[in-house]
Structures are given as C-alpha cells and as structure tokens.
Design a protein around this motif. Sequence first.
Motif, PDB file in Angstrom:
ATOM      1  N   UNK A 102     -64.839  -7.655 -21.716  1.00  0.00           N
ATOM      2  CA  UNK A 102     -64.518  -7.237 -20.346  1.00  0.00           C
ATOM      3  C   UNK A 102     -63.755  -8.289 -19.546  1.00  0.00           C
ATOM      4  N   UNK A 103     -64.068  -9.562 -19.741  1.00  0.00           N
ATOM      5  CA  UNK A 103     -63.365 -10.604 -18.990  1.00  0.00           C
ATOM      6  C   UNK A 103     -61.887 -10.620 -19.359  1.00  0.00           C
ATOM      7  N   UNK A 104     -61.595 -10.644 -20.652  1.00  0.00           N
ATOM      8  CA  UNK A 104     -60.196 -10.666 -21.084  1.00  0.00           C
ATOM      9  C   UNK A 104     -59.432  -9.437 -20.647  1.00  0.00           C
ATOM     10  N   UNK A 105     -60.046  -8.268 -20.775  1.00  0.00           N
ATOM     11  CA  UNK A 105     -59.402  -7.016 -20.380  1.00  0.00           C
ATOM     12  C   UNK A 105     -59.153  -6.987 -18.878  1.00  0.00           C
ATOM     13  N   UNK A 106     -60.144  -7.401 -18.086  1.00  0.00           N
ATOM     14  CA  UNK A 106     -60.010  -7.372 -16.626  1.00  0.00           C
ATOM     15  C   UNK A 106     -58.866  -8.259 -16.152  1.00  0.00           C
ATOM     16  N   UNK A 113     -50.939  -5.388 -13.277  1.00  0.00           N
ATOM     17  CA  UNK A 113     -50.913  -4.269 -12.347  1.00  0.00           C
ATOM     18  C   UNK A 113     -51.251  -2.932 -12.967  1.00  0.00           C
ATOM     19  N   UNK A 114     -52.119  -2.929 -13.976  1.00  0.00           N
ATOM     20  CA  UNK A 114     -52.584  -1.693 -14.610  1.00  0.00           C
ATOM     21  C   UNK A 114     -51.407  -0.857 -15.157  1.00  0.00           C
ATOM     22  N   UNK A 115     -50.446  -1.509 -15.789  1.00  0.00           N
ATOM     23  CA  UNK A 115     -49.340  -0.771 -16.392  1.00  0.00           C
ATOM     24  C   UNK A 115     -49.873   0.141 -17.502  1.00  0.00           C
ATOM     25  N   UNK A 116     -49.198   1.277 -17.747  1.00  0.00           N
ATOM     26  CA  UNK A 116     -49.741   2.269 -18.692  1.00  0.00           C
ATOM     27  C   UNK A 116     -50.082   1.718 -20.070  1.00  0.00           C
ATOM     28  N   UNK A 122     -56.229  -1.459 -23.382  1.00  0.00           N
ATOM     29  CA  UNK A 122     -57.498  -1.937 -22.825  1.00  0.00           C
ATOM     30  C   UNK A 122     -58.608  -0.918 -23.033  1.00  0.00           C
ATOM     31  N   UNK A 123     -58.290   0.355 -22.801  1.00  0.00           N
ATOM     32  CA  UNK A 123     -59.300   1.404 -22.996  1.00  0.00           C
ATOM     33  C   UNK A 123     -59.696   1.517 -24.466  1.00  0.00           C
ATOM     34  N   UNK A 124     -58.714   1.390 -25.365  1.00  0.00           N
ATOM     35  CA  UNK A 124     -59.037   1.430 -26.792  1.00  0.00           C
ATOM     36  C   UNK A 124     -59.921   0.253 -27.166  1.00  0.00           C
ATOM     37  N   UNK A 278     -58.021  -4.271 -30.463  1.00  0.00           N
ATOM     38  CA  UNK A 278     -56.998  -4.808 -29.559  1.00  0.00           C
ATOM     39  C   UNK A 278     -55.734  -5.178 -30.323  1.00  0.00           C
ATOM     40  N   UNK A 279     -55.889  -5.844 -31.457  1.00  0.00           N
ATOM     41  CA  UNK A 279     -54.737  -6.232 -32.275  1.00  0.00           C
ATOM     42  C   UNK A 279     -53.974  -5.001 -32.762  1.00  0.00           C
ATOM     43  N   UNK A 280     -54.705  -4.027 -33.300  1.00  0.00           N
ATOM     44  CA  UNK A 280     -54.064  -2.846 -33.871  1.00  0.00           C
ATOM     45  C   UNK A 280     -53.366  -2.006 -32.805  1.00  0.00           C
ATOM     46  N   UNK A 281     -54.039  -1.770 -31.685  1.00  0.00           N
ATOM     47  CA  UNK A 281     -53.462  -0.939 -30.630  1.00  0.00           C
ATOM     48  C   UNK A 281     -52.180  -1.553 -30.085  1.00  0.00           C
ATOM     49  N   UNK A 282     -52.187  -2.877 -29.893  1.00  0.00           N
ATOM     50  CA  UNK A 282     -50.991  -3.549 -29.397  1.00  0.00           C
ATOM     51  C   UNK A 282     -49.846  -3.452 -30.396  1.00  0.00           C
ATOM     52  N   UNK A 283     -50.161  -3.636 -31.679  1.00  0.00           N
ATOM     53  CA  UNK A 283     -49.125  -3.560 -32.711  1.00  0.00           C
ATOM     54  C   UNK A 283     -48.520  -2.170 -32.794  1.00  0.00           C
ATOM     55  N   UNK A 284     -49.334  -1.142 -32.620  1.00  0.00           N
ATOM     56  CA  UNK A 284     -48.853   0.241 -32.721  1.00  0.00           C
ATOM     57  C   UNK A 284     -47.808   0.541 -31.653  1.00  0.00           C
ATOM     58  N   UNK A 285     -48.013   0.048 -30.435  1.00  0.00           N
ATOM     59  CA  UNK A 285     -47.109   0.356 -29.332  1.00  0.00           C
ATOM     60  C   UNK A 285     -45.855  -0.498 -29.316  1.00  0.00           C
ATOM     61  N   UNK A 286     -45.761  -1.464 -30.214  1.00  0.00           N
ATOM     62  CA  UNK A 286     -44.661  -2.434 -30.129  1.00  0.00           C
ATOM     63  C   UNK A 286     -43.890  -2.592 -31.430  1.00  0.00           C
ATOM     64  N   UNK A 287     -43.980  -1.609 -32.325  1.00  0.00           N
ATOM     65  CA  UNK A 287     -43.267  -1.651 -33.606  1.00  0.00           C
ATOM     66  C   UNK A 287     -43.696  -2.844 -34.469  1.00  0.00           C
ATOM     67  N   UNK A 288     -44.932  -3.300 -34.309  1.00  0.00           N
ATOM     68  CA  UNK A 288     -45.355  -4.578 -34.889  1.00  0.00           C
ATOM     69  C   UNK A 288     -46.388  -4.453 -36.003  1.00  0.00           C
ATOM     70  N   UNK A 289     -46.437  -3.335 -36.684  1.00  0.00           N
ATOM     71  CA  UNK A 289     -47.454  -3.168 -37.721  1.00  0.00           C
ATOM     72  C   UNK A 289     -47.263  -4.163 -38.871  1.00  0.00           C
ATOM     73  N   UNK A 290     -46.018  -4.482 -39.210  1.00  0.00           N
ATOM     74  CA  UNK A 290     -45.792  -5.451 -40.283  1.00  0.00           C
ATOM     75  C   UNK A 290     -46.159  -6.859 -39.822  1.00  0.00           C
ATOM     76  N   UNK A 291     -45.880  -7.159 -38.565  1.00  0.00           N
ATOM     77  CA  UNK A 291     -46.296  -8.445 -37.988  1.00  0.00           C
ATOM     78  C   UNK A 291     -47.810  -8.552 -38.036  1.00  0.00           C
ATOM     79  N   UNK A 292     -48.487  -7.465 -37.675  1.00  0.00           N
ATOM     80  CA  UNK A 292     -49.952  -7.453 -37.706  1.00  0.00           C
ATOM     81  C   UNK A 292     -50.468  -7.692 -39.112  1.00  0.00           C
ATOM     82  N   UNK A 293     -49.812  -7.115 -40.102  1.00  0.00           N
ATOM     83  CA  UNK A 293     -50.231  -7.302 -41.494  1.00  0.00           C
ATOM     84  C   UNK A 293     -50.219  -8.785 -41.857  1.00  0.00           C
ATOM     85  N   UNK A 294     -49.172  -9.488 -41.463  1.00  0.00           N
ATOM     86  CA  UNK A 294     -49.081 -10.915 -41.767  1.00  0.00           C
ATOM     87  C   UNK A 294     -50.153 -11.699 -41.009  1.00  0.00           C
ATOM     88  N   UNK A 295     -50.291 -11.426 -39.722  1.00  0.00           N
ATOM     89  CA  UNK A 295     -51.264 -12.157 -38.909  1.00  0.00           C
ATOM     90  C   UNK A 295     -52.703 -11.883 -39.347  1.00  0.00           C
TER      91      UNK A 295
END
Length: 365
Positions: A102-106, A113-116, A122-124, A278-295
């Motif tokens: 909750x601290x990190x998400x808040x 500014x609560x961008x979509x 954050x909800x995921x 958090x890692x997976x959801x961010x990667x999905x929205x940013x074309x970063x699934x291969x980056x996530x695989x490496x990380x």
Amino acid sequence: MDAKFSSSDGINLTGRILFLSLTGILAVSAFLLDLGAGRSFLSNANLTLPFLLSAFATWAAGLKVIPILRSLKAGQVIREDGPQAHLKKAGTPTMGGIFVVPVGVAIALLMTGFTPNVLAVSLLTLSYGFIGWLDDWQILRRRSNKGITPKQKLALQVGFGGLFCLWALFNNQSVDITNVLLPFGLMLPLGLLFWAIAWFTLVAESNASNLTDGLDGLAGGTGAIALLALGAVLAPNHPELMVFCASLSGSFLGFLGHNHNPARVFMGDTGSLALGGALAATAILTQSLFILLILSLIFLAETVSVIAQVGYYKATKDEKGIGKRLFKMAPLHHHLELSGWTETRVVGWFYGIAGILALLCLVVF
C-alpha cells in the motif's frame, strides 16, 4: 571481559552489509540515470524521488506495523520438511506485505495524479496482494502451512488477471501493446496471441516471485532491482509507469530494512504475489514482456527448479511409490543452502545476478 564474536554475529553483519550495499547501489543508480537523462530531481517524473520517498515511508511504516503483527501473534509457520536451519525463524512476524504494497502504490498514485495506466497496475497489484493476504491469514488462523487451496489461489489469480487484460484490451493505449519490444529496437507483433501470453504472464510471474520468497531479503532485494531497472527502461516513453516502478522498488527496499538477515518480518504471500503482479502488469502495458523475461530470470530459475524436481520425482517412482530427487530441495535457493551455502551467500549471489540482468536490459533496450 571482552565479548566473544560468534559465527551468527558474522552472518548478521553480512546481512547488514548486503542491505546497505544494495541501498547505496540502487539510490546512486537512480540518481545517475535521472542525471544522465536530464530529469530534475524535484519533478514528479523521475526515478530518484519516488524511490527514496517510498523507501523511507515503508521503513517508517514497518516500525509501527511490525510490533502490531507481533502482538497479534502473526508469526510464520515454518515447514518441518524444509531446511532445519529455518526452524529458528518460527514465530517471526509475517504478512509484511500489508504495509509494503500500500505504501508504494499510494506514493505512485499521488505522484502521477491517478493516471489510468498507473491506476490499473496499482489495482492489479493490490488485488494480487489481497489474494496473498487471504492465503497468509488462513495459514495463521490454522497454524499450519496450508492456506487457501491451490485451486482457489489460481482461480483468483486468473480472475483478476483476466479483468486486467480485458481493461487493457478495450482501453486506448498510446502504443500497440500487442507488439513486444525486442533488443536493439526490434519489434515482435503477436496479435491476438499476445492476450493469452499476457494472461499467463500475470499468473506465472506472481507465482514465480512467491517461490523466490524463501530467504531473508531474497525476493525483496531481487524484486527491487527488477522494478527499478524496468522503470529506467520505460522512462522515455512511459514516465508515469516509470514512477510506479521506482515507487514500488523503493518500497521493497525500505522493507529490506526490516527483512535483511536476520529478518524481523517476512513479506508473506501478501507481498510476494503483489510483487510479481506489479512487474507483469507494467510489462503488459508497455510492450516489455521480453524485458520482463530477462529481468525475471532468477524467478524463472526458481520456478523451473520446482517443476523439474516434481517431474523427476514422479518419473522415477519405484514400485513402492518413492522417486528420486533432482535437487536436494526445491526451489533452487534451498538446494544451495543444503549444499553448504549460507543464506547471505545465496542472497548476495542472487543480488549480483539480478544486477547484471538489469544492466543488460539498460544496454540493449
């Protein structure tokens, strides 16, 4: 009379050194990355400020929450079939994810500014943290290692993951997220196949980070490294999600102030499932699934070790139903422990590997 120096004192000192070293490296890295990109430290869109704010806020929250967890007798139940050295950890407060996530998400939400996109990831993250909390709570209530059933946990992960993918499918994104970024600017168009991979990634990544959470500071430290590196890669095109990653990275680092060896609190499934989500959801929205695989190669190795152990045991069963073990114990970090490595040595090596993977991503993407 001079105090004697015991081996446990040496291990404890090594744990502190690992934590302080990681803190310094990540803080300096965030500052240098911002400096190199010309991002102002005082602006909302940088790595350093959300990282440091979350680290301090989470550490401070732990000072208040950990005594409460201890008073509620929220102590970890240790597996009897696990490494015998871990039995001394019984009773250490768990469910630390209730203040880490909750601290990190808040902070991420407030600074963006609560961008979509930040609101969605954050909800995921909170949803997967909720699944972990249900599991942790049942374990504590029953005083056993059995929380909610694997089927229940999987159903909830699949359900929340499906809702996230549906939102991403119908929400207008600034880029076509079904094209996955490859090294050196190349793109891999996946089309409809992307959504099946994305859905699977949410479930797999959260479970992989959960399996990695077995030693003091292991999941929190490797997760903090992966999140900060992902944020740095996303900075040019997704500044709002850069802030989210930096904030979560700082939050898990702040947690390490209480979780480094010897741990005073464990994150529990509440924190580890949220970390992977958090890692997976961010990667999905940013074309970063291969980056996530490496990380996430450390998380992947831990998962593969468990799958291989179970598969090999079943494949080698004799007439008495007893099979052979590929590893001394799975996941991989337990095998290394039983091979004579200390906890801090395993954690230190994994931090180093995570750092190399992070550097690789910064170079090729």
